[in-house]
Write an enzyme that holds these catalytic residues in place. Structure first.
Site, PDB file in Angstrom:
ATOM      1  N   PHE A   1       0.778  -1.120   0.099  1.00  0.00           N
ATOM      2  CA  PHE A   1      -0.059   0.181  -0.071  1.00  0.00           C
ATOM      3  C   PHE A   1       0.925   1.359   0.022  1.00  0.00           C
ATOM      4  O   PHE A   1       0.868   1.905  -1.002  1.00  0.00           O
ATOM      5  CB  PHE A   1      -0.710  -0.197   1.223  1.00  0.00           C
ATOM      6  CG  PHE A   1      -1.920   1.022   1.360  1.00  0.00           C
ATOM      7  CD1 PHE A   1      -2.094   1.953   0.332  1.00  0.00           C
ATOM      8  CD2 PHE A   1      -2.008   1.432   2.623  1.00  0.00           C
ATOM      9  CE1 PHE A   1      -3.214   3.046   0.774  1.00  0.00           C
ATOM     10  CE2 PHE A   1      -2.955   2.642   3.165  1.00  0.00           C
ATOM     11  CZ  PHE A   1      -3.189   3.406   2.094  1.00  0.00           C
TER      12      PHE A   1
ATOM     13  N   ASP B   1       9.951  -7.045  -2.481  1.00  0.00           N
ATOM     14  CA  ASP B   1       8.794  -7.057  -1.625  1.00  0.00           C
ATOM     15  C   ASP B   1       8.727  -8.699  -1.688  1.00  0.00           C
ATOM     16  O   ASP B   1       9.712  -9.556  -1.917  1.00  0.00           O
ATOM     17  CB  ASP B   1       7.321  -6.718  -2.299  1.00  0.00           C
ATOM     18  CG  ASP B   1       6.310  -6.362  -1.677  1.00  0.00           C
ATOM     19  OD1 ASP B   1       5.853  -7.267  -0.773  1.00  0.00           O
ATOM     20  OD2 ASP B   1       5.923  -5.191  -1.727  1.00  0.00           O
ATOM     21  N   ASN B   2       7.702  -9.434  -1.271  1.00  0.00           N
ATOM     22  CA  ASN B   2       7.288 -10.758  -0.937  1.00  0.00           C
ATOM     23  C   ASN B   2       5.790 -10.753  -1.956  1.00  0.00           C
ATOM     24  O   ASN B   2       4.934 -10.662  -1.281  1.00  0.00           O
ATOM     25  CB  ASN B   2       7.075 -11.144   0.369  1.00  0.00           C
ATOM     26  CG  ASN B   2       6.545 -12.397   0.483  1.00  0.00           C
ATOM     27  OD1 ASN B   2       6.615 -13.179  -0.644  1.00  0.00           O
ATOM     28  ND2 ASN B   2       6.216 -12.809   1.835  1.00  0.00           N
TER      29      ASN B   2
ATOM     30  N   CYS C   1       4.656  -6.969   8.233  1.00  0.00           N
ATOM     31  CA  CYS C   1       3.505  -7.494   8.436  1.00  0.00           C
ATOM     32  C   CYS C   1       2.554  -6.607   9.378  1.00  0.00           C
ATOM     33  O   CYS C   1       3.025  -6.396  10.317  1.00  0.00           O
ATOM     34  CB  CYS C   1       3.369  -9.085   9.086  1.00  0.00           C
ATOM     35  SG  CYS C   1       1.781  -9.550   9.522  1.00  0.00           S
TER      36      CYS C   1
ATOM     37  N   TYR D   1       2.093  -6.969  16.992  1.00  0.00           N
ATOM     38  CA  TYR D   1       2.608  -6.184  15.868  1.00  0.00           C
ATOM     39  C   TYR D   1       3.146  -4.984  16.259  1.00  0.00           C
ATOM     40  O   TYR D   1       4.085  -4.369  15.935  1.00  0.00           O
ATOM     41  CB  TYR D   1       1.222  -5.652  15.169  1.00  0.00           C
ATOM     42  CG  TYR D   1       1.646  -4.764  13.916  1.00  0.00           C
ATOM     43  CD1 TYR D   1       2.357  -4.792  12.803  1.00  0.00           C
ATOM     44  CD2 TYR D   1       0.835  -3.249  14.177  1.00  0.00           C
ATOM     45  CE1 TYR D   1       2.615  -3.529  12.037  1.00  0.00           C
ATOM     46  CE2 TYR D   1       1.080  -2.116  13.462  1.00  0.00           C
ATOM     47  CZ  TYR D   1       2.011  -2.339  12.257  1.00  0.00           C
ATOM     48  OH  TYR D   1       2.347  -1.207  11.709  1.00  0.00           O
TER      49      TYR D   1
ATOM     50  N   LYS E   1       7.250  -3.113  16.446  1.00  0.00           N
ATOM     51  CA  LYS E   1       7.465  -1.650  15.860  1.00  0.00           C
ATOM     52  C   LYS E   1       8.245  -1.066  17.005  1.00  0.00           C
ATOM     53  O   LYS E   1       8.976  -0.323  16.884  1.00  0.00           O
ATOM     54  CB  LYS E   1       6.240  -0.875  15.247  1.00  0.00           C
ATOM     55  CG  LYS E   1       5.456  -1.644  14.208  1.00  0.00           C
ATOM     56  CD  LYS E   1       6.430  -1.278  12.977  1.00  0.00           C
ATOM     57  CE  LYS E   1       6.110  -1.862  11.651  1.00  0.00           C
ATOM     58  NZ  LYS E   1       7.035  -1.733  10.455  1.00  0.00           N
TER      59      LYS E   1
ATOM     60  N   LYS F   1      -5.240  -5.791   0.764  1.00  0.00           N
ATOM     61  CA  LYS F   1      -5.033  -5.724   2.096  1.00  0.00           C
ATOM     62  C   LYS F   1      -6.165  -6.707   2.774  1.00  0.00           C
ATOM     63  O   LYS F   1      -6.207  -6.885   4.106  1.00  0.00           O
ATOM     64  CB  LYS F   1      -5.123  -4.280   2.771  1.00  0.00           C
ATOM     65  CG  LYS F   1      -3.446  -3.772   2.538  1.00  0.00           C
ATOM     66  CD  LYS F   1      -3.409  -2.512   3.136  1.00  0.00           C
ATOM     67  CE  LYS F   1      -3.061  -2.750   4.687  1.00  0.00           C
ATOM     68  NZ  LYS F   1      -2.908  -1.587   5.428  1.00  0.00           N
TER      69      LYS F   1
ATOM     70  N   PHE G   1     -18.901  -0.205  13.713  1.00  0.00           N
ATOM     71  CA  PHE G   1     -19.344  -0.810  14.932  1.00  0.00           C
ATOM     72  C   PHE G   1     -20.047  -0.019  15.933  1.00  0.00           C
ATOM     73  O   PHE G   1     -20.225   1.410  15.676  1.00  0.00           O
ATOM     74  CB  PHE G   1     -17.877  -0.882  15.764  1.00  0.00           C
ATOM     75  CG  PHE G   1     -17.012  -1.993  15.046  1.00  0.00           C
ATOM     76  CD1 PHE G   1     -17.561  -3.120  14.473  1.00  0.00           C
ATOM     77  CD2 PHE G   1     -15.340  -1.758  15.388  1.00  0.00           C
ATOM     78  CE1 PHE G   1     -16.478  -3.928  14.105  1.00  0.00           C
ATOM     79  CE2 PHE G   1     -14.668  -2.842  14.733  1.00  0.00           C
ATOM     80  CZ  PHE G   1     -15.346  -3.795  14.126  1.00  0.00           C
ATOM     81  N   GLU G   2     -20.775  -0.588  16.691  1.00  0.00           N
ATOM     82  CA  GLU G   2     -21.657   0.190  17.627  1.00  0.00           C
ATOM     83  C   GLU G   2     -20.691   0.700  18.664  1.00  0.00           C
ATOM     84  O   GLU G   2     -19.503   0.810  18.696  1.00  0.00           O
ATOM     85  CB  GLU G   2     -22.629  -1.160  18.606  1.00  0.00           C
ATOM     86  CG  GLU G   2     -23.608  -1.545  17.845  1.00  0.00           C
ATOM     87  CD  GLU G   2     -24.506  -2.707  18.624  1.00  0.00           C
ATOM     88  OE1 GLU G   2     -23.650  -3.083  19.494  1.00  0.00           O
ATOM     89  OE2 GLU G   2     -25.551  -3.019  18.160  1.00  0.00           O
TER      90      GLU G   2
ATOM     91  N   TYR H   1      -7.953  -2.507  21.159  1.00  0.00           N
ATOM     92  CA  TYR H   1      -8.533  -1.552  20.209  1.00  0.00           C
ATOM     93  C   TYR H   1      -8.302   0.034  20.664  1.00  0.00           C
ATOM     94  O   TYR H   1      -8.509   0.314  21.922  1.00  0.00           O
ATOM     95  CB  TYR H   1     -10.127  -1.796  19.990  1.00  0.00           C
ATOM     96  CG  TYR H   1     -10.694  -0.963  18.972  1.00  0.00           C
ATOM     97  CD1 TYR H   1     -10.764  -1.349  17.740  1.00  0.00           C
ATOM     98  CD2 TYR H   1     -11.446   0.143  19.415  1.00  0.00           C
ATOM     99  CE1 TYR H   1     -11.349  -0.401  16.702  1.00  0.00           C
ATOM    100  CE2 TYR H   1     -12.360   0.846  18.576  1.00  0.00           C
ATOM    101  CZ  TYR H   1     -12.202   0.498  16.997  1.00  0.00           C
ATOM    102  OH  TYR H   1     -12.817   1.386  16.223  1.00  0.00           O
TER     103      TYR H   1
END
Length: 332
Positions: free
Chosen positions: A11, A32-33, A79, A140, A144, A179, A202-203, A294
């Protein structure tokens, strides 16, 4: 001499390649992969001099094949699936691979620009590039976060070398169609509206009403511009937030996406209340799998980026999503 872009078929990477091309720069090695082969489509309209698999590239630089031949590496490959639970894979792919590139660039005096992430902040309510505000919620984010800590050490040890990390917030825009579930909410809203005539969010959660959770949504065109600004300024280093600098709701994204689709049909724009009243926007239960992992609010503090000299305005959701929907109408 070459410029290397890793994650070049992805992206953000492909948008950077295209932005370089628009400057007339084509001496680009794309790394890239392509195990997920559909990403190749992002490079069809780009000009490069070579493509290398990510593992081949690492082997070649370690063997000295590129010594003295590379000006800069823009390292976007990673990733980025925040739901990935294989920590061993995540750390090898995101952290260890980045470490090899970083140390090679320092040894070769090569500019090194890389993708960090706002995921390093976790549930912190303060999004400022300082250690006390960092606390990732998933592996993830940790991959980073840990690399950023090493970068801070290397910067202190190598003050004359350029190392720049970008903490990307919620990036959206062209060339993300590969993606899947990790694509932006704008992309999902476009697909939902085209397929079903309505969009889903989402609510309410974390104390926010339905669809009113807020993120810093940043247009990928702005992300590419910031990368090229630092490429132009090898004397500037550091870790920088890269967002729009404003928090906007998922409702804002949905309204912009639906109205972009309606504009293509020569239909008038609707307000949030009108979308709800006409059944064009509905809310679904907040997923159990995301509870505790989240970020319900993000907003990049751009003070450090602005102090470094980048002063161009960042697109609002209304501006960026409108451009993006026009692109999707032409290309998807």
């Amino acid at each position: 001499m070459y410029i290397v872009v890793t994650g070049a078929a992805g992206f953000i990477g492909s948008n950077i390649v295209k932005a370089l091309n628009e400057r007339g720069i084509t001496n680009i090695i794309a790394v890239d992969n392509l195990t997920k082969a559909d990403k190749f489509k992002n490079l069809i309209d780009c000009d490069i001099v070579d493509y290398l698999d990510k593992n081949d590239f690492i082997e070649r630089i370690q063997a000295g094949h590129f010594d003295g031949e590379i000006d800069a590496i823009l390292h976007e490959g990673a990733c980025s699936d925040t739901m990935e639970t294989d920590g061993r894979y995540m750390m090898e792919n995101n952290y260890r691979y980045s470490m090899i590139l970083l140390d090679w660039c320092l040894d070769q005096d090569v500019q090194f620009l890389y993708a960090s992430s706002a995921a390093t902040y976790g549930s912190s309510g303060t999004f400022k590039e300082e250690r006390q505000y960092e606390g990732p919620l998933n592996v993830y984010g940790y991959s980073k976060f840990l690399f950023d800590q090493i970068v801070r050490q290397r910067l202190a040890q190598n003050p004359s070398s350029q190392i720049v990390g970008f903490r990307y917030f919620n990036v959206y825009g062209p060339r993300e169609t590969h993606k899947g579930r990790m694509a932006s909410v704008a992309f999902h809203n476009f697909n939902q509206f085209r397929a079903d005539g309505k969009v889903k969010l989402f609510e309410g959660s974390h104390g926010y009403p339905d669809g009113d959770q807020q993120r810093d949504f940043v247009f990928v065109g702005d992300v590419a511009k910031v990368n090229l600004f630092f490429l132009d300024h090898p004397e500037k280093s550091g870790i920088f937030n890269l967002g729009s600098g404003r928090a906007q709701s998922f409702n804002d994204v949905a309204v912009a996406a639906v109205n972009g689709c309606r504009k293509a049909r020569s239909e008038s724009a609707l307000s949030l209340e009108e979308l709800r009243a006409q059944g064009l926007l509905e809310y679904v239960a907040f997923p159990e799998a995301l509870k505790g992992k989240y970020q319900a609010f993000t907003q990049a503090d751009l003070g450090k980026l602005r102090a470094a000299g980048y002063d161009a305005p960042m697109a609002t959701v209304e501006e960026g999503v409108s451009q993006y929907i026009e692109w999707l109408q032409r290309n998807v």
